[in-house]
Write a protein that holds these residues in place. Structure first.
Motif, PDB file in Angstrom:
ATOM      1  N   GLU A 118       0.909  -1.148  -0.119  1.00 28.08           N
ATOM      2  CA  GLU A 118      -0.080   0.090   0.084  1.00 28.08           C
ATOM      3  C   GLU A 118       0.790   1.260   0.078  1.00 28.08           C
ATOM      4  OE1 GLU A 118      -3.267   0.605   2.734  1.00 28.08           O
ATOM      5  OE2 GLU A 118      -3.535  -1.768   3.030  1.00 28.08           O
ATOM      6  N   VAL A 119       1.595   1.131   0.825  1.00 24.19           N
ATOM      7  CA  VAL A 119       2.858   2.411   1.056  1.00 24.19           C
ATOM      8  C   VAL A 119       3.308   2.785  -0.309  1.00 24.19           C
ATOM      9  CG1 VAL A 119       4.741   3.494   2.336  1.00 24.19           C
ATOM     10  CG2 VAL A 119       2.738   2.260   3.296  1.00 24.19           C
ATOM     11  N   ALA A 120       3.957   1.563  -0.737  1.00 21.86           N
ATOM     12  CA  ALA A 120       4.772   1.676  -2.256  1.00 21.86           C
ATOM     13  C   ALA A 120       4.019   2.315  -3.169  1.00 21.86           C
ATOM     14  CB  ALA A 120       5.173   0.381  -2.628  1.00 21.86           C
ATOM     15  N   LEU A 121       2.570   1.933  -3.195  1.00 18.59           N
ATOM     16  CA  LEU A 121       1.541   2.194  -4.276  1.00 18.59           C
ATOM     17  C   LEU A 121       1.281   3.721  -4.065  1.00 18.59           C
ATOM     18  CD1 LEU A 121      -0.919  -0.794  -4.664  1.00 18.59           C
ATOM     19  CD2 LEU A 121       0.829  -0.013  -6.312  1.00 18.59           C
ATOM     20  N   THR A 122       1.261   4.035  -2.729  1.00 22.10           N
ATOM     21  CA  THR A 122       0.833   5.296  -2.615  1.00 22.10           C
ATOM     22  C   THR A 122       2.039   6.534  -2.909  1.00 22.10           C
ATOM     23  OG1 THR A 122      -0.427   4.572  -0.793  1.00 22.10           O
ATOM     24  CG2 THR A 122      -0.006   7.157  -0.601  1.00 22.10           C
ATOM     25  N   LEU A 123       3.288   5.942  -2.549  1.00 23.59           N
ATOM     26  CA  LEU A 123       4.257   6.743  -2.900  1.00 23.59           C
ATOM     27  C   LEU A 123       4.609   6.923  -4.200  1.00 23.59           C
ATOM     28  CD1 LEU A 123       6.788   5.864  -0.011  1.00 23.59           C
ATOM     29  CD2 LEU A 123       5.369   7.866  -0.280  1.00 23.59           C
ATOM     30  N   THR A 124       4.212   5.940  -5.085  1.00 28.26           N
ATOM     31  CA  THR A 124       4.533   6.117  -6.480  1.00 28.26           C
ATOM     32  C   THR A 124       3.349   6.631  -7.037  1.00 28.26           C
ATOM     33  OG1 THR A 124       3.760   3.631  -6.572  1.00 28.26           O
ATOM     34  CG2 THR A 124       6.072   4.102  -7.433  1.00 28.26           C
ATOM     35  N   GLY A 125       2.622   7.301  -6.513  1.00 34.82           N
ATOM     36  CA  GLY A 125       1.358   8.067  -6.787  1.00 34.82           C
ATOM     37  C   GLY A 125       0.126   7.406  -7.522  1.00 34.82           C
TER      38      GLY A 125
ATOM     39  N   GLN B 130      -3.487   5.999  -7.836  1.00 34.45           N
ATOM     40  CA  GLN B 130      -4.613   6.314  -7.025  1.00 34.45           C
ATOM     41  C   GLN B 130      -5.298   5.363  -6.187  1.00 34.45           C
ATOM     42  OE1 GLN B 130      -7.637   6.837  -9.812  1.00 34.45           O
ATOM     43  NE2 GLN B 130      -6.138   7.763 -11.267  1.00 34.45           N
ATOM     44  N   VAL B 131      -5.912   5.773  -5.272  1.00 43.51           N
ATOM     45  CA  VAL B 131      -6.645   4.773  -4.239  1.00 43.51           C
ATOM     46  C   VAL B 131      -7.316   3.622  -4.845  1.00 43.51           C
ATOM     47  CG1 VAL B 131      -8.116   4.717  -2.046  1.00 43.51           C
ATOM     48  CG2 VAL B 131      -6.879   6.699  -2.580  1.00 43.51           C
ATOM     49  N   ASP B 132      -8.040   3.950  -5.867  1.00 43.33           N
ATOM     50  CA  ASP B 132      -9.009   2.951  -6.657  1.00 43.33           C
ATOM     51  C   ASP B 132      -8.053   1.695  -7.201  1.00 43.33           C
ATOM     52  OD1 ASP B 132     -10.944   4.801  -6.275  1.00 43.33           O
ATOM     53  OD2 ASP B 132     -10.589   5.595  -8.203  1.00 43.33           O
ATOM     54  N   ILE B 133      -7.031   2.139  -7.724  1.00 40.99           N
ATOM     55  CA  ILE B 133      -6.050   1.203  -8.011  1.00 40.99           C
ATOM     56  C   ILE B 133      -5.433   0.227  -6.909  1.00 40.99           C
ATOM     57  CG2 ILE B 133      -4.295   0.486  -9.787  1.00 40.99           C
ATOM     58  CD1 ILE B 133      -4.629   3.148 -11.150  1.00 40.99           C
ATOM     59  N   GLN B 134      -5.255   0.802  -5.942  1.00 40.58           N
ATOM     60  CA  GLN B 134      -4.622   0.264  -4.682  1.00 40.58           C
ATOM     61  C   GLN B 134      -5.510  -0.870  -4.340  1.00 40.58           C
ATOM     62  OE1 GLN B 134      -3.494   2.736  -1.581  1.00 40.58           O
ATOM     63  NE2 GLN B 134      -2.431   4.134  -2.942  1.00 40.58           N
ATOM     64  N   GLN B 135      -6.961  -0.450  -4.575  1.00 43.77           N
ATOM     65  CA  GLN B 135      -7.943  -1.251  -3.849  1.00 43.77           C
ATOM     66  C   GLN B 135      -8.047  -2.519  -5.150  1.00 43.77           C
ATOM     67  OE1 GLN B 135     -12.214   0.133  -3.809  1.00 43.77           O
ATOM     68  NE2 GLN B 135     -11.601   1.252  -2.165  1.00 43.77           N
ATOM     69  N   ILE B 136      -7.999  -2.393  -6.522  1.00 40.83           N
ATOM     70  CA  ILE B 136      -7.748  -3.231  -7.206  1.00 40.83           C
ATOM     71  C   ILE B 136      -6.626  -4.216  -6.741  1.00 40.83           C
ATOM     72  CG2 ILE B 136      -7.362  -4.021  -9.879  1.00 40.83           C
ATOM     73  CD1 ILE B 136      -8.331  -1.161 -10.185  1.00 40.83           C
ATOM     74  N   PHE B 137      -5.213  -3.746  -6.601  1.00 39.51           N
ATOM     75  CA  PHE B 137      -4.423  -4.622  -6.215  1.00 39.51           C
ATOM     76  C   PHE B 137      -4.695  -5.388  -4.637  1.00 39.51           C
ATOM     77  CE2 PHE B 137      -1.538  -2.074  -8.762  1.00 39.51           C
ATOM     78  CZ  PHE B 137      -0.442  -3.122  -9.207  1.00 39.51           C
ATOM     79  N   ILE B 138      -5.248  -5.127  -3.984  1.00 41.15           N
ATOM     80  CA  ILE B 138      -5.315  -5.694  -2.784  1.00 41.15           C
ATOM     81  C   ILE B 138      -6.498  -6.584  -2.833  1.00 41.15           C
ATOM     82  CG2 ILE B 138      -6.154  -5.410  -0.240  1.00 41.15           C
ATOM     83  CD1 ILE B 138      -4.813  -2.671  -0.223  1.00 41.15           C
ATOM     84  N   GLY B 139      -7.457  -6.232  -3.494  1.00 37.82           N
ATOM     85  CA  GLY B 139      -8.544  -7.293  -3.748  1.00 37.82           C
ATOM     86  C   GLY B 139      -8.078  -8.481  -4.739  1.00 37.82           C
ATOM     87  N   GLY B 140      -7.263  -8.128  -5.399  1.00 36.96           N
ATOM     88  CA  GLY B 140      -6.638  -9.048  -6.479  1.00 36.96           C
ATOM     89  C   GLY B 140      -5.749 -10.057  -5.794  1.00 36.96           C
TER      90      GLY B 140
END
Lengths: 354, 340
Positions: A291-298, A300-310
Motif C-alpha cells: 500500500e505504501v509503495a503504491l501511495t508513494l509512486t502516486g 490512485q486509491v482505486d487502483i490500490q483497491q484493485i491490487f489488494i482485492g486481487g
C-alpha cells in the motif's frame, strides 16, 4: 472433513532435499506470505526505495490493519469468521469520543469490543447461526449505531494535546501505535502457542466434534475467541481515533478487506485449525508495504483497491485446500471427457441396435 | 461441507433439554411455521398497518416510489436467491455488478450506441459470474471472501475507468423514455422485476439446472456422488446472479437516466435481507423466488415506512441488520428443534 493435515503417513520415505523442502513448506502455513513479502520488497527496492527510508510511515500503516487482523486470526483459527470487525473499529472510536476524558473513553471503547464479541458469540454458540451471517448482520447494526450516535459527522476529542502526543514517536521512530501492535502480537503469539486455551483453538477449528469429544469446552473457547477479536478491533478503533484526534464514522472503509487479506495471505485457513499470528504479521507487513509503495509512486486509491482485492482473491484460490479442490475438479472433468470419447469408440454406429 | 455438518453440532449442548416433548414440538412447530410461511402474514400485516397508520403511504406518488426503489433490489435479490439456495451464503459483489451495469449502459451508449453498451455489459457480467463461480465452484474457496475481493477489484476498476464521474443520458433519449413508461402507478422497473421473477422462478423450480441448484444446497456431497458436475452448478448460480445484477443496473440507470459508481451502495445487504426474510434458508437447499419477491416487498415497505416516519439512515441499517439476524435465528432454532 477436508481439514488440511500435515501428518501424512505412508508418504515419501525418500529423503531428498526437495522432499524435505516440500514437507517444511507444507507444515508451515506462512509460505505465501513470505513469498509476497519478498516480491513486494524487491519491487519496492527497484521502483520506490523511499518505502524503506520512510519506514515509520510503513510500519504505522501496517499496525493499523495488522492489529485488526491479529484479533481476526484467533476467530478464523476456530473455523469461524467475524465480518463485524471494521464496524467495531468505527463504533469503538465513536463511543470513545462521547466520553468526557480519554482514559474513560479508552475503557468505554474496549467495553464496546467486549459487548460486540459477546453478542457475536451468543448468536454463534447459543442460537447456532453460521458466523458469516450473524456477524454480517452485526456489521450493519454496528455501522448503523455508529452513524446514529455520531449523526454521521466526525466527533473531535476533547483533550487534543494528549491525542497529538500519542501520534508522536516514543522510542526511536516508533509511535505508541506500533509498540502496541508489537505487544499485541507477542501476547497473542504466546496465547496461541503456550497457553492451553489458545492451543485448544486449533483443535476447535480443526475438528470441532473431536475437540468436544476430547473434553475441550468448545463453546467457552468460541466465546473467548469472539471477545478477543472484538476487544482487539475496538482497541484498534481507539488508537485510530487518538491518532486522528477525532472519531470519524465513515473512516476504516477498507479495514475489512485489508484485515481479511492480511490473515488469509498469512496462511490462516478459512476452514480453521491451521495458521499462525506470525503469518498474519507477515501478511500485514507485505500488504502494508504494498500500500505504501503504491501511495508513494502516486497510484490512485482505486487502483490500490484493485491490487489488494486481487491479492486477496489470489490468496484464497492458492490455499492448499483450494488447489487440491481445483485439481480434483479438473481431474473429474477430464475423466468425464475421456469417458465420453471411449463410449463413442466402444459403440461404433454399425453395432447400435436399430 | 464441514460447516454444514458443524452448525447443528455446535448446538447440541445448548438446546433446552428439560422441556416436555409436547411443548418442545409445539414451539418447534410455531418456529418452523414462522420460518417457512411467516413472511406472507408479516408482509400483509405490515402493508395493512402502513396503509392505515402512515400518512401518505397509500398515495399514488409514494406507491410508485416504493416500486421504483424495490425493483432494482428485487431483481438483484431474485438472482442472488440461486447463490443462497446453492448454500454459498451470498454474493457481496452485486454492489459492484449493479453499478458497473448502470455505468456501462449510460456511458457506452453515449459514445457508441445502445446495442454495443448492452453487449459490453453482458460480457462484463459474464466475467463477474465466471470469476466468482470458478473461485467458489472449482476452487471451493469461501464465497464471502471471494466476492468481497471481487467487489473491491470491480469497484476499483469502475472508479478508475470512470474517474468517479456521474454519467448523464441524453434528455428524451431512448433510455430515458423507456425508463419513464408507466402502467397506472406501476413503473416499468416493477414490470421488469415481475418478468425476471417469473423467468427465474421457472428456472429454479421447473428445470434440471434449478433442481440441481436446490439439491446441491441441500447436500452437496451426495449431489456430487450421484454424478453431478457440482462446480458447474455453482458457476451457473453465480452467472445467473451476475446477469440479474446487470439487469438491475440497467433498470436503475434507466429510471434516473444517470449512472455513478456509488449508486448501488447497500444493495448487497438489502437483497440478502429480502432473501432471508422471505424464508430462503442460508443453510442452502430450501427457498424459492416467490419467497424472495415477498421479502423484497417487506423490506421495501419497511424502509419506506421508516423514511416516511423521519427515521434516519443509521436506524434503518440497525433495523434491517437486526431483522437479518432474527430471521436466521428463527430458522436455526426451528431446524434444531424439529430435528430433536
Amino acid at each position: 472433513m477436508t481439514t488440511p493435515q500435515s501428518l501424512n503417513f505412508g508418504d515419501n520415505p525418500v529423503r531428498t532435499k526437495a522432499n524435505r523442502l516440500r514437507r517444511v513448506l507444507r507444515r508451515r502455513p506462512e509460505g505465501r506470505a513470505f513469498a509476497l513479502l519478498g516480491v513486494v520488497a524487491v519491487a519496492a527496492l527497484i521502483f520506490e526505495p523511499l518505502v524503506f527510508t520512510a519506514y515509520p510511515v510503513t510500519l504505522s500503516r501496517v499496525a493499523l490493519v495488522g492489529l485488526v487482523a491479529l484479533g481476526l486470526t484467533v476467530v478464523i483459527l476456530m473455523g469461524e469468521l467475524d465480518l463485524s470487525v471494521a464496524s467495531t473499529v468505527v463504533l469503538a472510536g465513536v463511543v470513545m469520543a462521547q466520553m468526557p476524558n480519554i482514559p474513560l473513553g479508552i475503557l468505554a471503547a474496549l467495553a464496546t469490543g467486549v459487548v460486540v464479541g459477546l453478542v457475536n458469540a451468543f448468536f454463534v454458540v447459543k442460537v447456532g447461526i453460521n458466523s458469516f451471517i450473524a456477524t454480517l448482520g452485526m456489521l450493519f447494526v454496528l455501522k448503523g449505531l455508529a452513524v446514529v450516535i455520531s449523526s454521521s459527522k466526525p466527533i473531535p476529542l476533547d483533550n487534543i494535546t494528549f491525542a497529538v502526543k500519542f501520534g508522536l514517536p516514543l522510542v526511536g521512530a516508533l509511535t505508541p501505535r506500533i509498540l502496541i501492535f508489537v505487544v499485541a502480537f507477542v501476547l497473542l503469539h504466546v496465547f496461541l502457542t503456550r497457553v492451553r486455551a489458545g492451543r485448544e483453538a486449533f483443535a476447535v477449528g480443526g475438528n470441532r466434534q473431536a475437540a468436544r469429544d476430547a473434553g475441550i469446552p468448545v463453546n467457552r473457547r468460541l466465546v473467548t475467541g469472539f471477545v478477543m477479536c472484538g476487544v482487539v478491533a475496538a482497541g484498534a478503533g481507539a488508537i485510530d481515533t487518538l491518532e486522528r484526534t477525532a472519531a470519524d464514522p465513515t473512516a476504516a472503509s477498507t479495514v475489512l478487506l485489508s484485515s481479511f487479506a492480511a490473515a488469509i495471505i498469512g496462511g490462516v485457513a478459512l476452514t480453521g485449525g491451521r495458521g499462525s499470528v506470525l503469518g498474519t504479521l507477515i501478511g500485514a507487513l507485505s500488504l502494508g508495504t504494498l500500500e505504501v509503495a503504491l501511495t508513494l509512486t502516486g497510484v490512485q486509491v482505486d487502483i490500490q483497491q484493485i491490487f489488494i482485492g486481487g491479492v486477496l482473491l489470489l490468496a484464497v484460490m492458492t490455499d492448499p485446500a483450494s488447489l487440491r479442490a481445483a485439481s480434483s475438479s479438473i481431474r473429474t472433468f477430464m475423466q468425464g471427457l475421456r469417458a465420453r470419447s471411449t463410449d463413442r469408440e466402444l459403440t461404433p454406429p454399425n453395432t447400435l441396435p436399430s | 461441507m464441514t460447516r454444514l455438518a458443524e452448525s447443528p453440532g455446535t448446538a447440541v449442548s445448548t438446546a433446552p433439554a428439560q422441556t416436555e416433548p409436547d411443548q418442545a414440538s409445539t414451539a418447534a412447530r410455531i418456529l418452523l411455521w414462522t420460518a417457512e410461511r411467516g413472511i406472507v402474514v408479516f408482509t400483509l400485516l405490515l402493508v395493512l398497518a402502513s396503509v392505515v397508520f402512515i400518512d401518505g403511504f397509500a398515495s399514488p406518488v409514494n406507491i410508485t416510489d416504493v416500486f421504483h426503489r424495490a425493483a432494482p433490489i428485487g431483481i438483484v435479490a431474485v438472482g442472488m436467491t440461486f447463490v443462497v439456495i446453492s448454500g454459498n451464503y451470498l454474493d457481496l459483489s452485486v454492489v459492484a455488478q449493479v453499478a458497473t451495469g448502470a455505468v456501462i449502459l449510460i456511458g457506452v451508449s453515449n459514445s457508441h450506441g445502445i446495442p454495443l453498451a448492452i453487449l459490453t455489459a453482458v460480457v462484463v457480467a459474464c466475467l463477474y459470474g465466471l470469476v466468482n463461480g470458478i473461485a467458489v465452484g472449482y476452487f471451493k474457496a469461501n464465497a464471502v471472501i471471494v466476492t468481497l475481493a471481487t467487489t473491491y477489484v470491480g469497484l476499483g476498476l469502475l472508479r478508475w475507468l470512470s474517474g468517479g464521474s456521474i454519467y448523464f443520458g441524453p434528455k428524451n433519449g431512448v433510455i430515458a423514455n423507456v425508463g419513464d413508461i408507466k402502467l397506472g402507478p406501476v413503473p416499468i422497473s416493477a414490470i421488469v422485476l415481475i418478468v425476471m421473477a417469473i423467468i427465474l422462478g421457472f428456472v429454479l423450480s421447473r428445470t434440471t439446472f434449478g433442481f440441481l441448484v436446490r439439491a446441491f444446497g441441500a447436500n452437496n456431497e451426495s449431489t456430487r456422488l450421484s454424478g453431478v458436475n457440482t462446480p458447474h452448478v455453482v458457476l451457473g448460480a453465480f452467472l445467473i446472479t451476475a446477469l440479474a445484477a446487470m439487469v438491475a443496473g440497467f433498470v436503475l440507470a434507466a429510471f434516473s437516466n444517470t449512472a455513478v459508481s456509488t449508486m448501488s451502495d447497500g444493495y448487497d445487504f438489502r437483497a440478502l435481507a429480502a432473501i432471508i426474510l422471505g424464508g430462503t434458508s442460508v443453510f442452502g437447499g430450501r427457498g424459492s423466488v416467490l419467497r424472495t419477491v415477498l421479502g423484497v416487498v417487506f423490506v421495501s415497505v419497511l424502509t419506506n415506512v421508516l423514511v416516511l416516519s423521519n427515521i434516519g439512515y443509521g436506524w434503518q441499517q440497525v433495523a434491517i441488520g437486526t431483522l437479518i439476524v432474527l430471521a436466521v435465528s428463527v430458522d436455526a432454532l426451528a431446524r434444531r428443534m424439529s430435528k430433536k
